[in-house]
Design a protein around this motif. Sequence first.
Motif, PDB file in Angstrom:
ATOM      1  N   ARG A  10      -1.057  -6.851   1.660  1.00 47.78           N
ATOM      2  CA  ARG A  10      -1.678  -5.947   2.411  1.00 47.78           C
ATOM      3  C   ARG A  10      -2.902  -6.059   2.974  1.00 47.78           C
ATOM      4  NH1 ARG A  10      -3.104  -0.333  -1.932  1.00 47.78           N
ATOM      5  NH2 ARG A  10      -5.553  -1.132  -1.319  1.00 47.78           N
TER       6      ARG A  10
ATOM      7  N   ALA B  48       6.742  -3.505  -2.689  1.00 47.95           N
ATOM      8  CA  ALA B  48       7.126  -2.934  -1.571  1.00 47.95           C
ATOM      9  C   ALA B  48       7.733  -4.019  -0.107  1.00 47.95           C
ATOM     10  CB  ALA B  48       7.456  -1.452  -2.014  1.00 47.95           C
TER      11      ALA B  48
ATOM     12  N   ALA C 122      11.288   0.814   7.169  1.00 42.95           N
ATOM     13  CA  ALA C 122      10.506  -0.019   7.328  1.00 42.95           C
ATOM     14  C   ALA C 122      10.526  -1.297   6.078  1.00 42.95           C
ATOM     15  CB  ALA C 122       9.517   0.897   7.771  1.00 42.95           C
TER      16      ALA C 122
ATOM     17  N   GLY D  76       8.165  -5.112   5.856  1.00 42.37           N
ATOM     18  CA  GLY D  76       6.716  -5.027   6.304  1.00 42.37           C
ATOM     19  C   GLY D  76       6.681  -7.096   6.524  1.00 42.37           C
TER      20      GLY D  76
ATOM     21  N   ARG E 120       4.778  -9.285   4.225  1.00 42.27           N
ATOM     22  CA  ARG E 120       5.350  -9.017   2.531  1.00 42.27           C
ATOM     23  C   ARG E 120       6.440 -10.357   2.723  1.00 42.27           C
ATOM     24  NH1 ARG E 120       3.663  -3.285   0.577  1.00 42.27           N
ATOM     25  NH2 ARG E 120       1.900  -3.663   1.093  1.00 42.27           N
TER      26      ARG E 120
HETATM   27  P1  AMP Z   1       5.714   2.425   4.674  1.00 35.95           P
HETATM   28  O1  AMP Z   1       5.899   2.608   6.766  1.00 35.95           O
HETATM   29  O2  AMP Z   1       4.032   2.678   4.296  1.00 35.95           O
HETATM   30  O3  AMP Z   1       7.356   3.302   4.037  1.00 35.95           O
HETATM   31  O4  AMP Z   1       5.966   0.788   4.633  1.00 35.95           O
HETATM   32  C1  AMP Z   1       7.117   0.109   4.399  1.00 35.95           C
HETATM   33  C2  AMP Z   1       7.137  -0.977   4.539  1.00 35.95           C
HETATM   34  O5  AMP Z   1       5.955  -1.831   5.442  1.00 35.95           O
HETATM   35  C3  AMP Z   1       6.360  -1.453   2.874  1.00 35.95           C
HETATM   36  O6  AMP Z   1       7.048  -1.602   2.377  1.00 35.95           O
HETATM   37  C4  AMP Z   1       5.424  -2.726   2.988  1.00 35.95           C
HETATM   38  O7  AMP Z   1       6.313  -3.870   3.110  1.00 35.95           O
HETATM   39  C5  AMP Z   1       5.173  -3.013   4.577  1.00 35.95           C
HETATM   40  N1  AMP Z   1       3.109  -2.073   4.499  1.00 35.95           N
HETATM   41  C6  AMP Z   1       3.324  -0.993   4.917  1.00 35.95           C
HETATM   42  N2  AMP Z   1       1.707  -1.215   4.983  1.00 35.95           N
HETATM   43  C7  AMP Z   1       1.703  -2.054   4.692  1.00 35.95           C
HETATM   44  C8  AMP Z   1       0.303  -2.768   4.386  1.00 35.95           C
HETATM   45  N3  AMP Z   1      -1.269  -2.080   5.131  1.00 35.95           N
HETATM   46  N4  AMP Z   1       0.253  -4.240   4.821  1.00 35.95           N
HETATM   47  C9  AMP Z   1       1.338  -4.391   4.785  1.00 35.95           C
HETATM   48  N5  AMP Z   1       2.629  -4.041   4.943  1.00 35.95           N
HETATM   49  C10 AMP Z   1       2.366  -3.071   4.791  1.00 35.95           C
END
Ligand code: AMP
Length: 423
Positions: free
Chosen positions: A119, A278, A303, A305, A308
């Motif tokens: 994160r 996730a 989306a 990440g 990750r």
């Molecule tokens: P979201 O846009 O919140 O649905 O996130 C989609 C994906 O983006 C997540 O499953 C993570 O793999 C990645 N992600 C979201 N927030 C972070 C963060 N602060 N740092 C790294 N990866 C992130």
Amino acid sequence: MFKTLKGMQDFLPEEMGFWKEMETKIHRIVSIYGYQEIRTPLLEETELFARSIGASTDVVEMEMFSFEDQGGTSMTLRPEATASVIRAYLEHHMGHGNPLVKVYCMGPMFRHERPQKGRFRQFHQINLEAIGLSDPWVDVEVIEVLMKICEGLGIPEPKLFLNSVGDRKCRPSYREKLVTYLRSKKDNLCQNCIRRTETNPLRVFDCKVESCQAALTKAPLIIDDLCSECLKHFEQVKAGLTELGIHFDIHPRLVRGLNYYTRTAFEVTGSGLGSQNAVGGGGRYDGLAQELGGEETPAIGFAMGLERLRLIAKNLNPSLPLNILFLPLESNTVLIAQKLSQELRKQVFAQDLQKISVDLYTGSQSVKSALRYANKKDSHYTVLLGSEEEKRKIASIKDLRDGKQHEVPFSELTSWFFKHVKS
Ligand code: AMP
């Protein structure tokens, strides 16, 4: 000494090979499915995110990097990409004459979160959107692409969780039920959830506090309250995934962080990430375009990440280009080294040989420093050029892998390399 800001990181050259390979694989997979790349600015008006993600979400309430520019406009570094993509879709009338717009983008996102493993405050996403159809087969395809990316990168044990969060027809009455339930459990909820009960009750399901989770055991679930259209859609998505052999688990408490989701919501986890497991997620957001001032336009996206994915991907094996290093041993041979390396580069370029780099190091009057440079670049060949070589118009080539030396006339240097490098 200056340091990177909290939650932000540098990607050094050793790391970039992995990233490039990962990105190339992703570009390839999504383009096989007919998605085209789009790039939008990193900065947008704050209002765009507030309106689309929802003012009462964690992202908008607490996590945005926002500031006023010199003209007093509030701007925000994008915390996610969907709002920008839909803004671009509407602004450029991309849907005119095109019933299904399939686009993706890759790039940095910014959220002011508490950093931990997996994160960051600046992180990267691949973001994919299919805009224009409400057909459940589109949901199936979007999820299939996400799973293909996991497969292509070698994500260990990818697990797909699926839910439906209803739509404008069935969610409001469900929300009422949930709020009534949560109010009755107020004494067992954390302060955050007491607040969320009134502002964004579905988010209570995401709370990590044990007492909140315990209080939720008998909470009404949206999946039991779907209207007939949403239920039918959900059944068709499940049937489509089953048809394609994509395994999934129903996760009736999966609500996702952003407000704009309708109907299908999904998330994929991978092993080896710890608590932030996730790797990606997404869902349908049929009301977003209208929320942003456009016509009603069904859409779905996800989306993932990249940090990750990079942490756990098993199928990334970048190879360095084969490095040919010119080493003028005296200052008066620098010019000839420059000319010869330039000629070789020209041919490498003309023949589009991606895996060859031609390097020139002018600090080689000190042998030690030359060797250190060659070592760092993992050079395959060195081309030594001293006065003797210049006089005889012959280069001394050393193959650093087998230690063999070769003397090659200047005029045959390029063809010599092409013969040896190809074999
Ligand atoms: P979201 O846009 O919140 O649905 O996130 C989609 C994906 O983006 C997540 O499953 C993570 O793999 C990645 N992600 C979201 N927030 C972070 C963060 N602060 N740092 C790294 N990866 C992130």
